[in-house]
Write a protein that holds these residues in place. Structure first.
Motif, PDB file in Angstrom:
ATOM      1  N   PRO A  25       0.411  -1.434  -0.548  1.00  0.00           N
ATOM      2  CA  PRO A  25       0.066   0.055   0.281  1.00  0.00           C
ATOM      3  C   PRO A  25       0.621   1.070   0.101  1.00  0.00           C
ATOM      4  O   PRO A  25       0.487   2.359  -0.512  1.00  0.00           O
ATOM      5  N   LEU A  26       1.869   1.344   0.728  1.00  0.00           N
ATOM      6  CA  LEU A  26       2.756   2.100   0.404  1.00  0.00           C
ATOM      7  C   LEU A  26       3.624   2.888  -1.003  1.00  0.00           C
ATOM      8  O   LEU A  26       3.645   2.895  -1.247  1.00  0.00           O
ATOM      9  N   LEU A  27       3.959   1.631  -1.528  1.00  0.00           N
ATOM     10  CA  LEU A  27       4.198   1.522  -2.768  1.00  0.00           C
ATOM     11  C   LEU A  27       3.223   2.134  -3.941  1.00  0.00           C
ATOM     12  O   LEU A  27       3.729   2.123  -5.634  1.00  0.00           O
ATOM     13  N   ALA A  28       2.021   1.337  -4.123  1.00  0.00           N
ATOM     14  CA  ALA A  28       1.298   1.377  -5.039  1.00  0.00           C
ATOM     15  C   ALA A  28       1.185   3.543  -4.853  1.00  0.00           C
ATOM     16  O   ALA A  28       0.730   3.827  -4.462  1.00  0.00           O
ATOM     17  N   PRO A  29       0.832   3.605  -6.339  1.00  0.00           N
ATOM     18  CA  PRO A  29       0.814   4.772  -6.785  1.00  0.00           C
ATOM     19  C   PRO A  29      -0.566   5.847  -6.328  1.00  0.00           C
ATOM     20  O   PRO A  29      -0.797   6.539  -6.346  1.00  0.00           O
ATOM     21  N   SER A  30      -1.756   4.708  -6.572  1.00  0.00           N
ATOM     22  CA  SER A  30      -2.781   4.712  -5.982  1.00  0.00           C
ATOM     23  C   SER A  30      -3.421   3.890  -5.866  1.00  0.00           C
ATOM     24  O   SER A  30      -2.871   2.230  -5.932  1.00  0.00           O
ATOM     25  N   ALA A  31      -4.533   4.011  -4.491  1.00  0.00           N
ATOM     26  CA  ALA A  31      -4.980   2.092  -4.271  1.00  0.00           C
ATOM     27  C   ALA A  31      -6.107   1.819  -5.421  1.00  0.00           C
ATOM     28  O   ALA A  31      -5.763   0.460  -4.603  1.00  0.00           O
ATOM     29  N   LEU A  62       2.481  -8.181  -8.937  1.00  0.00           N
ATOM     30  CA  LEU A  62       4.110  -8.380  -9.395  1.00  0.00           C
ATOM     31  C   LEU A  62       4.629  -8.967  -8.269  1.00  0.00           C
ATOM     32  O   LEU A  62       5.424  -9.431  -8.999  1.00  0.00           O
ATOM     33  N   VAL A  63       4.455  -8.179  -7.152  1.00  0.00           N
ATOM     34  CA  VAL A  63       5.163  -8.818  -5.957  1.00  0.00           C
ATOM     35  C   VAL A  63       5.297 -10.041  -6.212  1.00  0.00           C
ATOM     36  O   VAL A  63       6.093 -10.279  -6.091  1.00  0.00           O
ATOM     37  N   MET A  64       3.611 -10.858  -6.051  1.00  0.00           N
ATOM     38  CA  MET A  64       3.848 -12.334  -5.974  1.00  0.00           C
ATOM     39  C   MET A  64       4.971 -13.039  -7.003  1.00  0.00           C
ATOM     40  O   MET A  64       5.404 -14.003  -6.975  1.00  0.00           O
ATOM     41  N   GLN A  65       4.742 -12.658  -7.669  1.00  0.00           N
ATOM     42  CA  GLN A  65       4.966 -12.685  -9.674  1.00  0.00           C
ATOM     43  C   GLN A  65       6.570 -12.583  -9.431  1.00  0.00           C
ATOM     44  O   GLN A  65       7.343 -13.996  -9.214  1.00  0.00           O
ATOM     45  N   ALA A  85       3.566  12.436   2.093  1.00  0.00           N
ATOM     46  CA  ALA A  85       3.852  13.389   2.137  1.00  0.00           C
ATOM     47  C   ALA A  85       2.006  13.749   1.630  1.00  0.00           C
ATOM     48  O   ALA A  85       1.340  14.199   1.791  1.00  0.00           O
ATOM     49  N   THR A  86       1.774  12.817   0.208  1.00  0.00           N
ATOM     50  CA  THR A  86       0.592  12.792  -0.298  1.00  0.00           C
ATOM     51  C   THR A  86      -0.696  12.275   0.263  1.00  0.00           C
ATOM     52  O   THR A  86      -0.024  10.649   0.278  1.00  0.00           O
ATOM     53  N   ALA A  87      -1.981  12.529   0.044  1.00  0.00           N
ATOM     54  CA  ALA A  87      -2.669  10.934   0.883  1.00  0.00           C
ATOM     55  C   ALA A  87      -3.181  10.384  -0.451  1.00  0.00           C
ATOM     56  O   ALA A  87      -3.470  11.504  -0.779  1.00  0.00           O
ATOM     57  N   ARG A  88      -3.492   9.299  -0.026  1.00  0.00           N
ATOM     58  CA  ARG A  88      -3.862   8.585  -1.253  1.00  0.00           C
ATOM     59  C   ARG A  88      -5.108   7.909  -1.003  1.00  0.00           C
ATOM     60  O   ARG A  88      -5.330   7.696   0.392  1.00  0.00           O
ATOM     61  N   PRO A  89      -6.668   7.755  -1.388  1.00  0.00           N
ATOM     62  CA  PRO A  89      -7.908   7.380  -1.014  1.00  0.00           C
ATOM     63  C   PRO A  89      -7.314   6.338  -1.119  1.00  0.00           C
ATOM     64  O   PRO A  89      -7.069   5.196  -2.254  1.00  0.00           O
ATOM     65  N   VAL A  90      -8.412   5.915  -0.429  1.00  0.00           N
ATOM     66  CA  VAL A  90      -8.650   4.297   0.168  1.00  0.00           C
ATOM     67  C   VAL A  90      -9.398   3.709   0.039  1.00  0.00           C
ATOM     68  O   VAL A  90     -10.930   3.821  -0.104  1.00  0.00           O
TER      69      VAL A  90
END
Length: 120
Positions: free
Chosen positions: A49-55, A64-67, A115-120
């Motif tokens: 969740p920290l690395l994904a550009p958006s929810a 991708l991580v699992m692959q 710093a940028t809040a992502r909508p969850v």
């Protein structure tokens, strides 16, 4: 031979010690290596969740991580086994160190922009 071969004049009746006790340091390092290796999937999955550009992209990043993880589980033992067979056991250390260095470079280049809040 009346004593069953136990009177050899050697400690433990000439029987070899159990391998786990003969190589105590190596066993401890293997357990430590396995314990640290078990932390890697948890860290990867919790950082998605920290690395994904958006929810909306969290499932894609998870895939991708699992692959990548599964590819490493398939290719890693083959690469290490081939290197050990060709160059000896020191090659396994080289592969592990190179992999750790690459992982450190990738982790250092990852941007954890809180710093940028992502909508969850």
């Amino acid at each position: 031979m009346a004593d069953g071969g136990l009177n050899t004049g050697q400690p433990n009746g000439g029987r070899p010690k159990a391998p786990a006790f003969r190589h105590r340091d190596e066993c401890a390092l293997c357990i430590l290596f396995a314990a640290v290796g078990g932390l890697i999937p948890a860290v990867l999955i919790s950082s998605i969740p920290l690395l994904a550009p958006s929810a909306a992209l969290i499932p894609v990043v998870t895939g991708l991580v699992m692959q990548g993880s599964n590819l490493g589980q398939v290719a890693g033992p083959v690469a290490v086994g081939s290197a050990v067979e060709t160059y000896g056991w020191t090659a396994a250390l080289a592969i592990i160190l190179i992999s750790a260095l690459l992982a450190a470079v990738v982790a250092a280049s990852a941007r954890f922009d809180d710093a940028t809040a992502r909508p969850v």
